[in-house]
Design a protein around this motif. Structure first.
Motif, short mmCIF file in Angstrom:
data_model
loop_
_atom_site.label_atom_id
_atom_site.label_comp_id
_atom_site.label_asym_id
_atom_site.label_seq_id
_atom_site.Cartn_x
_atom_site.Cartn_y
_atom_site.Cartn_z
N GLU A 45 58.15 51.58 61.57
CA GLU A 45 57.37 52.65 62.57
C GLU A 45 56.37 52.52 63.45
O GLU A 45 55.36 51.97 62.41
CB GLU A 45 57.25 54.27 61.59
N TYR A 102 46.40 59.96 62.36
CA TYR A 102 47.46 59.49 61.02
C TYR A 102 47.28 61.24 60.27
O TYR A 102 45.64 61.17 60.16
CB TYR A 102 47.38 58.60 60.48
N PHE A 138 50.04 50.95 61.97
CA PHE A 138 49.12 51.71 63.32
C PHE A 138 47.89 49.76 64.41
O PHE A 138 47.65 50.03 63.25
CB PHE A 138 47.77 52.32 63.09
N TYR A 176 53.14 52.25 65.65
CA TYR A 176 52.58 54.00 66.53
C TYR A 176 50.94 52.91 67.13
O TYR A 176 50.05 52.30 66.82
CB TYR A 176 51.73 54.52 65.63
#
Length: 303
Positions: free
Chosen positions: A115, A128, A90, A117
């Protein structure tokens, strides 16, 4: 329920002899959340006996190097050590490009999935959530877009008084309903009042992380009532003009923010390399807010 933070790095801008750039590890019931990842973070994990394989995500506050230069090394080491489970990032959107170009020119093809974000610094957002906690951004005021993070544990189910239930031969099939706070009518007509057979769980705890920011009050509504606040304190208040120019805060300002927002505990960090001893910063903060501690690398603080 475990909720604690370990300081991996507490220095601002540059490493000094005994302090490293910013990084922290939050442990919430054995789920691990890396917060920022300054240069040398993986060395600090090794030094303090923390397995990087346990970490499944990182939250990067902004793209000044002292908050993310350690990430490419950590990700590469995870790859070399055979990681296969996904890793969540993130961070500001531009970090994705930075990582991709690093991997491109080193011809590194990760064995695991990243992944990514993207987060922005426009307004506070929930970024989250799992069964254990939520993570929200705190919009800070720094020289480049920057966010802090608020980690809030979720309210637990009520706890059943097992001894009392067993003594009255109440079957375990009724326990889940009691945990959810329900009164139960038994087949024989008895009514189990929830308040007599359960105990309320502890109030949810929260950890607020404010990395780099001008202490302008714009983000304080996100801090109100948090259990433990980490707030940068790059300078002492005699350096207030320098703090304002560089969009940083002083130890005194961090303490004032904690006091105004009903924070239970305060941790100050992100110390300028000009300070060889940190005792004066602690003393300055305690003139306003007694429940304050220094962010000391390797120390774990219960929230």
């Amino acid at each position: 329920m475990k909720f604690e933070v370990t300081i991996l790095g507490s220095s601002s801008a540059t490493p000094v002899f005994n302090r490293n750039p910013t990084a922290q590890l939050l442990n919430s019931n054995e789920k691990f959340y890396l917060i920022d990842c300054g240069e040398g973070t993986q060395q600090q994990l090794i030094r303090f006996g923390i397995k990087a394989s346990k970490i499944d995500m990182v939250f990067i506050s902004h793209l000044h190097g002292d908050h993310y230069f350690g990430l490419i090394g950590l990700l590469s080491t995870m790859h070399l050590n055979g990681r296969i489970k996904p890793f969540l990032i993130f961070a500001p959107a531009a970090l994705k490009d930075i990582l991709e170009i690093q991997f491109k020119y080193s011809e590194t093809h990760l064995k695991y999935e990243l992944e990514f974000y993207a987060i922005d610094a426009d307004e506070p957002k929930l970024i989250y959530e799992n069964t254990d906690l939520t993570v929200e951004t705190i919009v800070l005021n720094h020289r480049i877009p920057c966010t802090g993070f608020r980690f809030t544990q979720k309210k637990r189910l009520r706890r059943v008084i097992v001894e009392k239930l067993e003594a009255e031969q109440i079957q375990t099939e009724y326990y889940p309903m009691l945990k959810r706070g329900l009164d139960i009518t038994m087949p024989d007509g008895r009514v189990l009042l929830n308040e007599e057979y359960t105990i309320d769980s502890d109030a949810p705890r929260s950890y607020c992380y404010c990395s780099d920011t001008l202490a302008d009050g714009t983000y304080e509504h996100m801090l109100n009532g948090c259990t433990t606040l980490y707030h940068e304190a790059t300078f002492m208040d005699d350096m207030l003009e320098r703090a304002n120019i560089t969009h940083h805060s002083t130890a005194l300002q961090a303490a004032q923010i904690a006091k105004r927002n009903n924070v239970r505990n305060l941790i100050i960090g992100h110390f300028s390399s000009r300070y060889k001893s940190l005792a004066p910063l602690l003393e300055e903060a305690r003139t306003v807010f007694p429940e304050v501690e220094l962010a000391i690398e390797g120390e774990t603080y219960t929230i």
